[in-house]
Design a protein around this motif. Sequence first.
Motif, PDB file in Angstrom:
ATOM      1  N   MET A   2       0.798  -1.217   0.000  1.00 30.00           N
ATOM      2  CA  MET A   2       0.000   0.000   0.000  1.00 30.00           C
ATOM      3  C   MET A   2       0.837   1.277   0.000  1.00 30.00           C
ATOM      4  SD  MET A   2      -3.349  -0.281   2.312  1.00 30.00           S
ATOM      5  CE  MET A   2      -3.657   1.225   3.187  1.00 30.00           C
ATOM      6  N   THR A   3       1.997   1.247   0.659  1.00 32.76           N
ATOM      7  CA  THR A   3       2.769   2.475   0.819  1.00 32.76           C
ATOM      8  C   THR A   3       3.194   3.057  -0.519  1.00 32.76           C
ATOM      9  OG1 THR A   3       4.702   1.116   1.081  1.00 32.76           O
ATOM     10  CG2 THR A   3       3.731   2.005   3.081  1.00 32.76           C
ATOM     11  N   ARG A   9       0.920   8.564  -4.879  1.00 33.72           N
ATOM     12  CA  ARG A   9      -0.264   9.400  -4.985  1.00 33.72           C
ATOM     13  C   ARG A   9       0.038  10.839  -4.551  1.00 33.72           C
ATOM     14  NH1 ARG A   9      -3.797   5.927  -3.116  1.00 33.72           N
ATOM     15  NH2 ARG A   9      -3.966   6.566  -0.954  1.00 33.72           N
ATOM     16  N   TYR A  10       0.942  10.997  -3.612  1.00 33.42           N
ATOM     17  CA  TYR A  10       1.280  12.325  -3.113  1.00 33.42           C
ATOM     18  C   TYR A  10       2.612  12.845  -3.667  1.00 33.42           C
ATOM     19  CZ  TYR A  10      -2.674  11.801  -0.015  1.00 33.42           C
ATOM     20  OH  TYR A  10      -3.940  11.629   0.475  1.00 33.42           O
ATOM     21  N   ASN A  38       8.859  14.802   4.046  1.00 32.48           N
ATOM     22  CA  ASN A  38       7.420  14.698   3.777  1.00 32.48           C
ATOM     23  C   ASN A  38       6.813  13.372   4.223  1.00 32.48           C
ATOM     24  OD1 ASN A  38       7.500  17.235   2.598  1.00 32.48           O
ATOM     25  ND2 ASN A  38       7.808  16.425   0.552  1.00 32.48           N
ATOM     26  N   GLY A  39       7.633  12.478   4.797  1.00 32.28           N
ATOM     27  CA  GLY A  39       7.067  11.283   5.424  1.00 32.28           C
ATOM     28  C   GLY A  39       7.141   9.994   4.644  1.00 32.28           C
ATOM     29  N   ASN A  63       3.685  19.789   7.785  1.00 31.34           N
ATOM     30  CA  ASN A  63       2.302  20.099   7.424  1.00 31.34           C
ATOM     31  C   ASN A  63       1.825  19.233   6.265  1.00 31.34           C
ATOM     32  OD1 ASN A  63       1.920  21.950   9.452  1.00 31.34           O
ATOM     33  ND2 ASN A  63       2.597  23.687   8.217  1.00 31.34           N
ATOM     34  N   MET A  64       2.701  18.972   5.289  1.00 31.32           N
ATOM     35  CA  MET A  64       2.311  18.100   4.181  1.00 31.32           C
ATOM     36  C   MET A  64       2.031  16.692   4.696  1.00 31.32           C
ATOM     37  SD  MET A  64       4.313  17.106   0.680  1.00 31.32           S
ATOM     38  CE  MET A  64       3.607  15.881  -0.419  1.00 31.32           C
ATOM     39  N   LEU A  65       2.916  16.180   5.571  1.00 35.63           N
ATOM     40  CA  LEU A  65       2.698  14.845   6.126  1.00 35.63           C
ATOM     41  C   LEU A  65       1.403  14.815   6.940  1.00 35.63           C
ATOM     42  CD1 LEU A  65       3.429  11.942   6.697  1.00 35.63           C
ATOM     43  CD2 LEU A  65       5.015  12.741   8.482  1.00 35.63           C
TER      44      LEU A  65
END
Length: 190
Positions: A2-3, A9-10, A38-39, A63-65
């Motif tokens: 899934m990751t 996707r981001y 960003n994670g 903030n994005m994460l």
Amino acid sequence: MMTVDINSRYGLNPAHSEVVEACKIIEPCNALDMGCSNGRNALHMSQLGFNVTAVDNNPDAINMLRQIVSEEGINNIEARVDDINDAELSGEYGLIACTVTLMFLNPSRVDAVIDDMQLHTQPGGYNLIVCAMDTAEHPCPVPFPFTFKAGQLRDAYQGWELLKYNEEVGTMHNGAQLQFATMLARKPNK
């Protein structure tokens, strides 16, 4: 997995290959992603069942994460702005991942940061570090504030079980070739 979907996707890079490999042998636990940007790594670990604290000194990245965590309904990532140079971790972790982060820190603080990581790792827990090196054979082509010398990272983990340790030339995502110290170490059970 899934990751990959979430990360792509981001517009995030896939999780660091060393994080992916480490998560194959480490049971889900409380994990710390130091310098999470960003994670990309935090998202990977969360999908595997780790409870992740993700810290970075860049408020925009955090903030994005946080936005991704909110949009995806993820409940096992806590993202927060933190200056790693402070070496003031709280909590105990089964895994602390610090990939391509130390080289951006204040060189005078790196020993304190590593000591703090070790102090906040549970007995039997793991530290994963990937950091640029600067050696006579492979001078670092990038002017990072900090780079390891040969053997320096290994020496900082005397008494820990080194599950993986190498100092090999690798390629950064921007194509630059440089030598990295790569280590996965397990803290003694006391």
